[in-house]
Design a protein around this motif. Structure first.
Motif: not given
Ligand SMILES: Cc1ncc(C[n+]2csc(CCOP(=O)(O)OP(=O)(O)O)c2C)c(N)n1
Ligand SMILES: [Mg+2]
Length: 320
Positions: A14-27
Motif C-alpha cells: 500500500k505504501m509503495c502504491l501511494i508512492r508510485e501514484f504520487e511520483e507519477t502525478v509529480s512527473k
C-alpha cells in the motif's frame, strides 16, 4: 505481533502504491499535463497506511488538501482518482474538482478538503452519527500541524471529549504549514500535549514507522469502539516535496531534507521485513512491478477519458 505476514506485506504494498501514484502525478504535473494544484504526501505514507489498516466498512475518514494517500489507503479507485487529477470525465468529480475534491462516501471517505482544519468537525459529526446509529463505527480525522492551530481543532476535540465520540484525531506533524516551521507557528514541541486540555489521551509517535502507527491506532480505535471516546495521535513525519508541486522550498535546508529521507518509511519497513524474513528481495521486486503496472493502467485510463464538455461547466456546482 498483531499482524500476520500477509497483512504486513499489504502494508508495504500500500505504501509503495501511494508512492508510485504520487511520483507519477509529480512527473505529469511537471510536464504540464495536470491542471490546478497538487500537494503530495511523499514521505508521509506510513501514516495513512498504518491508520487505515485498522478500519472496517462502517468507519469514516476525513482528509486534507494532501489527500491522495488517505484515499488510496482507504481503498478508493486508483483509476478514478488519477482521472480526476487529470481533469477528465471518468474522475471522481467528473474532472471538475481535481485533487482537493476527491471523495468516496460509499467507502466512508468524506473527502479531501481545501479548507485547512475543516475535516475535524466533519469527523466529529460522522462519529456522532455512528454513535447515534449504535453501529460500532469510528471516524478518523487526518490533519496537519498547521491545522492544529485552528479553532476547529479545539472545538472538535472538546465536543468529541464531552460527548465521548468514537473518533481518532490523527495529527500529521510534518513540521511545516506551507513555509512556516512548527517552531515559528506554535510554542510546543509535541502537539499531542494539547490532548490534556480536553481530558483525552494524547500520544506522540514516529509517523515514519508504519507498525508504530498501526499499533497506536489499534489502541485508539479499540477505545473508541468501546465507547471510551476520542484519542489524539501525533505522527511525526516529513514531506519530501514542497508544500505544493512547484514550491521552490527556500525555507528549509537540503541537509534537513536529506536527514529525513534517511528515515523514509518505505525502505525502512522493507528492510525490517527482510530482516524478519517476512519478505524476500524477489517479493520486493514483484511488488514494485505490480504497483508500477497498476499505476500505468490508471494513467492510461485517465488519458483515454475525455475532458468535460463545455455544456457541463455549470452542472454539479449546486445540487442539480
Ligand atoms: C482555512 C484555511 N486557511 C488557510 C489556507 C491556506 N493553506 C493551505 S495549506 C496551508 C498549510 C497547512 O499546513 P498543515 O496543516 O501543517 O498541513 P500540511 O500542508 O503540512 O500537510 C494553508 C495555511 C487554507 N487552505 N484554509
Ligand atoms: Mg504541516
Amino acid at each position: 505481533m498483531a499482524l500476520d505476514k500477509e497483512e504486513m506485506l499489504e502494508l508495504y504494498r500500500k505504501m509503495c502504491l501511494i508512492r508510485e501514484f504520487e511520483e507519477t502525478v509529480s512527473k505529469f504535473f511537471s510536464q504540464g499535463q495536470i491542471p490546478g494544484f497538487v500537494h503530495l504526501y511523499i514521505g508521509e505514507e506510513a501514516v495513512a497506511t498504518g491508520v487505515c489498516a485498522n478500519l472496517v466498512k462502517q468507519d469514516f475518514i476525513a482528509s486534507t488538501h494532501r489527500g491522495h494517500g488517505h484515499g488510496i489507503a482507504r481503498g478508493a479507485s486508483i483509476n478514478k482518482m488519477m482521472a480526476e487529477i487529470f481533469g477528465k470525465v471518468d474522475g471522481y468529480c467528473k474532472g471538475k474538482g481535481g485533487s482537493m475534491h476527491i471523495a468516496d462516501v460509499e467507502l466512508g471517505f468524506l473527502g479531501a478538503n481545501g479548507i485547512v482544519g475543516a475535516g475535524l468537525p466533519l469527523a466529529a459529526g460522522a462519529a456522532f452519527a455512528n454513535k447515534y446509529l449504535n453501529n460500532n463505527g469510528v471516524s478518523v480525522c487526518f490533519f496537519g500541524d498547521g491545522a492544529s492551530n485552528r479553532a476547529t481543532f479545539h472545538e472538535a476535540l472538546n465536543l468529541a471529549s464531552i460527548w465521548k465520540l468514537p473518533v481518532v484525531f490523527v495529527n500529521e506533524n510534518n513540521m511545516y504549514g506551507i513555509s512556516m516551521s512548527q517552531e515559528r507557528h506554535q510554542n510546543i514541541t509535541d502537539i499531542a500535549d494539547r490532548a490534556v486540555a480536553y481530558g483525552i489521551p494524547g500520544v506522540s509517535i514516529d509517523g515514519n514507522d508504519v507498525m508504530a502507527v498501526y499499533e497506536a491506532t489499534a489502541e485508539a480505535v479499540k477505545r473508541a469502539r468501546a465507547g471510551a471516546g476520542p484519542t489524539l495521535i501525533e505522527c511525526k513525519t516529513y514531506r519530501h516535496h514542497g508544500h505544493f508541486e512547484g514550491d521552490p522550498t527556500v525555507y528549509r535546508s537540503e541537509d534537513e531534507v536529506n536527514q529525513w529521507k534517511k528515515k523514509d518509511p518505505i525502505p525502512r519497513f522493507g528492510a525490517r521485513l527482510l530482516e524478519m524474513k517476512i519478505m524476500t528481495q524477489d517479493e520486493i521486486a514483484a511488488i514494485a512491478d505490480e504497483v508500477k503496472r497498476e499505476i500505468e493502467e490508471a494513467v492510461a485510463f485517465a488519458q483515454r477519458s475525455p475532458v468535460p464538455a463545455v455544456e457541463e461547466l455549470l452542472t454539479d456546482v449546486y445540487c442539480d
